[in-house]
Write a protein that holds these residues in place. Structure first.
Motif, PDB file in Angstrom:
ATOM      1  N   LYS A  15       0.833  -1.206   0.000  1.00  0.00           N
ATOM      2  CA  LYS A  15       0.000   0.000   0.000  1.00  0.00           C
ATOM      3  C   LYS A  15       0.869   1.258   0.000  1.00  0.00           C
ATOM      4  N   GLU A  16       1.908   1.271   0.831  1.00  0.00           N
ATOM      5  CA  GLU A  16       2.791   2.434   0.895  1.00  0.00           C
ATOM      6  C   GLU A  16       3.537   2.628  -0.418  1.00  0.00           C
ATOM      7  N   VAL A  17       4.061   1.546  -0.976  1.00  0.00           N
ATOM      8  CA  VAL A  17       4.820   1.639  -2.233  1.00  0.00           C
ATOM      9  C   VAL A  17       3.933   2.179  -3.353  1.00  0.00           C
ATOM     10  N   LYS A  18       2.711   1.658  -3.456  1.00  0.00           N
ATOM     11  CA  LYS A  18       1.793   2.134  -4.498  1.00  0.00           C
ATOM     12  C   LYS A  18       1.441   3.606  -4.299  1.00  0.00           C
ATOM     13  N   ALA A  19       1.244   4.017  -3.044  1.00  0.00           N
ATOM     14  CA  ALA A  19       0.898   5.413  -2.763  1.00  0.00           C
ATOM     15  C   ALA A  19       2.050   6.337  -3.127  1.00  0.00           C
ATOM     16  N   ILE A  20       3.276   5.939  -2.812  1.00  0.00           N
ATOM     17  CA  ILE A  20       4.446   6.762  -3.123  1.00  0.00           C
ATOM     18  C   ILE A  20       4.645   6.867  -4.634  1.00  0.00           C
ATOM     19  N   LEU A  21       4.513   5.738  -5.339  1.00  0.00           N
ATOM     20  CA  LEU A  21       4.683   5.768  -6.792  1.00  0.00           C
ATOM     21  C   LEU A  21       3.560   6.544  -7.479  1.00  0.00           C
ATOM     22  N   ALA A  22       2.360   6.480  -6.914  1.00  0.00           N
ATOM     23  CA  ALA A  22       1.216   7.197  -7.493  1.00  0.00           C
ATOM     24  C   ALA A  22       1.412   8.705  -7.431  1.00  0.00           C
ATOM     25  N   ALA A  23       2.228   9.153  -6.476  1.00  0.00           N
ATOM     26  CA  ALA A  23       2.492  10.587  -6.343  1.00  0.00           C
ATOM     27  C   ALA A  23       3.462  11.081  -7.408  1.00  0.00           C
ATOM     28  N   GLY A  24       4.060  10.142  -8.159  1.00  0.00           N
ATOM     29  CA  GLY A  24       4.980  10.512  -9.234  1.00  0.00           C
ATOM     30  C   GLY A  24       4.210  10.812 -10.515  1.00  0.00           C
ATOM     31  N   ASP A  25       4.833  10.510 -11.653  1.00  0.00           N
ATOM     32  CA  ASP A  25       4.185  10.833 -12.938  1.00  0.00           C
ATOM     33  C   ASP A  25       3.335   9.697 -13.480  1.00  0.00           C
ATOM     34  N   GLY A  26       3.218   8.619 -12.712  1.00  0.00           N
ATOM     35  CA  GLY A  26       2.350   7.516 -13.126  1.00  0.00           C
ATOM     36  C   GLY A  26       2.952   6.599 -14.174  1.00  0.00           C
ATOM     37  N   SER A  27       4.257   6.756 -14.466  1.00  0.00           N
ATOM     38  CA  SER A  27       4.868   5.969 -15.539  1.00  0.00           C
ATOM     39  C   SER A  27       5.381   4.610 -15.062  1.00  0.00           C
ATOM     40  N   ILE A  28       5.302   4.376 -13.757  1.00  0.00           N
ATOM     41  CA  ILE A  28       5.795   3.108 -13.212  1.00  0.00           C
ATOM     42  C   ILE A  28       4.641   2.315 -12.630  1.00  0.00           C
ATOM     43  N   GLN A  29       4.470   1.106 -13.134  1.00  0.00           N
ATOM     44  CA  GLN A  29       3.406   0.237 -12.670  1.00  0.00           C
ATOM     45  C   GLN A  29       3.999  -0.888 -11.826  1.00  0.00           C
ATOM     46  N   VAL A  30       3.343  -1.189 -10.727  1.00  0.00           N
ATOM     47  CA  VAL A  30       3.849  -2.243  -9.852  1.00  0.00           C
ATOM     48  C   VAL A  30       2.761  -3.266  -9.560  1.00  0.00           C
ATOM     49  N   THR A  31       3.133  -4.531  -9.664  1.00  0.00           N
ATOM     50  CA  THR A  31       2.270  -5.621  -9.218  1.00  0.00           C
ATOM     51  C   THR A  31       3.028  -6.305  -8.081  1.00  0.00           C
ATOM     52  N   SER A  32       2.356  -7.174  -7.372  1.00  0.00           N
ATOM     53  CA  SER A  32       3.044  -7.817  -6.245  1.00  0.00           C
ATOM     54  C   SER A  32       2.859  -9.320  -6.296  1.00  0.00           C
ATOM     55  N   LYS A  33       3.814  -9.995  -5.687  1.00  0.00           N
ATOM     56  CA  LYS A  33       3.742 -11.454  -5.579  1.00  0.00           C
ATOM     57  C   LYS A  33       4.558 -11.874  -4.373  1.00  0.00           C
ATOM     58  N   ALA A  34       4.018 -12.772  -3.595  1.00  0.00           N
ATOM     59  CA  ALA A  34       4.752 -13.312  -2.456  1.00  0.00           C
ATOM     60  C   ALA A  34       5.598 -14.482  -2.958  1.00  0.00           C
TER      61      ALA A  34
END
Length: 201
Positions: A15-34
């Motif tokens: 959640k924190e990583v997505k929120a921090i990246l969302a504050a940027g220019d939106g050019s980086i997409q992240v998915t997650s996997k355990a």
């Protein structure tokens, strides 16, 4: 558009990583996997490199792992990368007790993101640090050691007492992730330029 798999099973970290990246220019997409990666002994850097190499081999794609350390000045940097185990065994109160009798409650929150562009590639590390003090637990206790870490820039609040936006402006995770974001953005720009040059002949 740049993307990577964030190797974590921790919903709060994601959640924190997505929120921090969302504050940027939106050019980086992240998915997650355990992914079950080996827990090696060593420095924060050695642990990070071993984990991301194993994750890249397992997933076969670009991925990022994260390691967090909480380093007590009075204890020569311990618990460091072993903070998760110390917290599980001792709790918030026990971590405070470790510092009884010492003149300093200073601590450094350290976050290391390790990036691998895929299997066989050499990992790149991005570190972020936030200085603070260990204090009796204050605030919600659902996110690790946040209730006992009061950042110097937090105006007397612990991480746990700060709202997400305020924390994400000064946190060790934000500072490391911002370095990773800049690296990936510049990498994407270079790839785009190279592609255009190829098309233009």
């Amino acid at each position: 558009m740049t993307s990577f798999v964030f190797v974590t099973g921790n919903a709060n970290k994601l959640k924190e990583v997505k929120a921090i990246l969302a504050a940027g220019d939106g050019s980086i997409q992240v998915t997650s996997k355990a992914v079950d990666v080996p827990e090696v002994q060593g420095t924060t850097q050695e642990v990070a490199i071993a984990k991301v190499k194993a994750a890249a081999e397992e997933l076969g794609t670009a991925c990022v792992t994260e390691d967090t350390a909480l380093c007590f000045e009075a204890l020569g940097g311990l618990p460091g990368p072993y903070i998760k185990d110390f917290l599980a065994k001792l709790g918030h109160e026990g971590l405070n007790t470790l510092l009884e009798g010492f003149p300093s409650t200073k601590a450094t929150a350290l976050c290391t993101f390790a990036y691998s562009s895929g299997p066989g590639s050499e990992p790149i590390l991005f570190e972020g640090r936030t200085e603070g003090n260990i204090v009796p637990a204050k605030g919600p206790g659902h996110f690790g050691w946040d209730p006992i870490f009061a950042p110097i820039e937090g105006e007397g609040l612990t991480y746990a007492e700060m709202d997400g936006v305020a924390k994400n402006k000064i946190s060790h995770r934000y500072r490391a992730l911002e370095k990773l974001r800049i690296y990936l953005s510049e990498k994407a720009e270079k790839q785009t330029e190279s592609k255009w040059k190829g098309l233009m002949g």
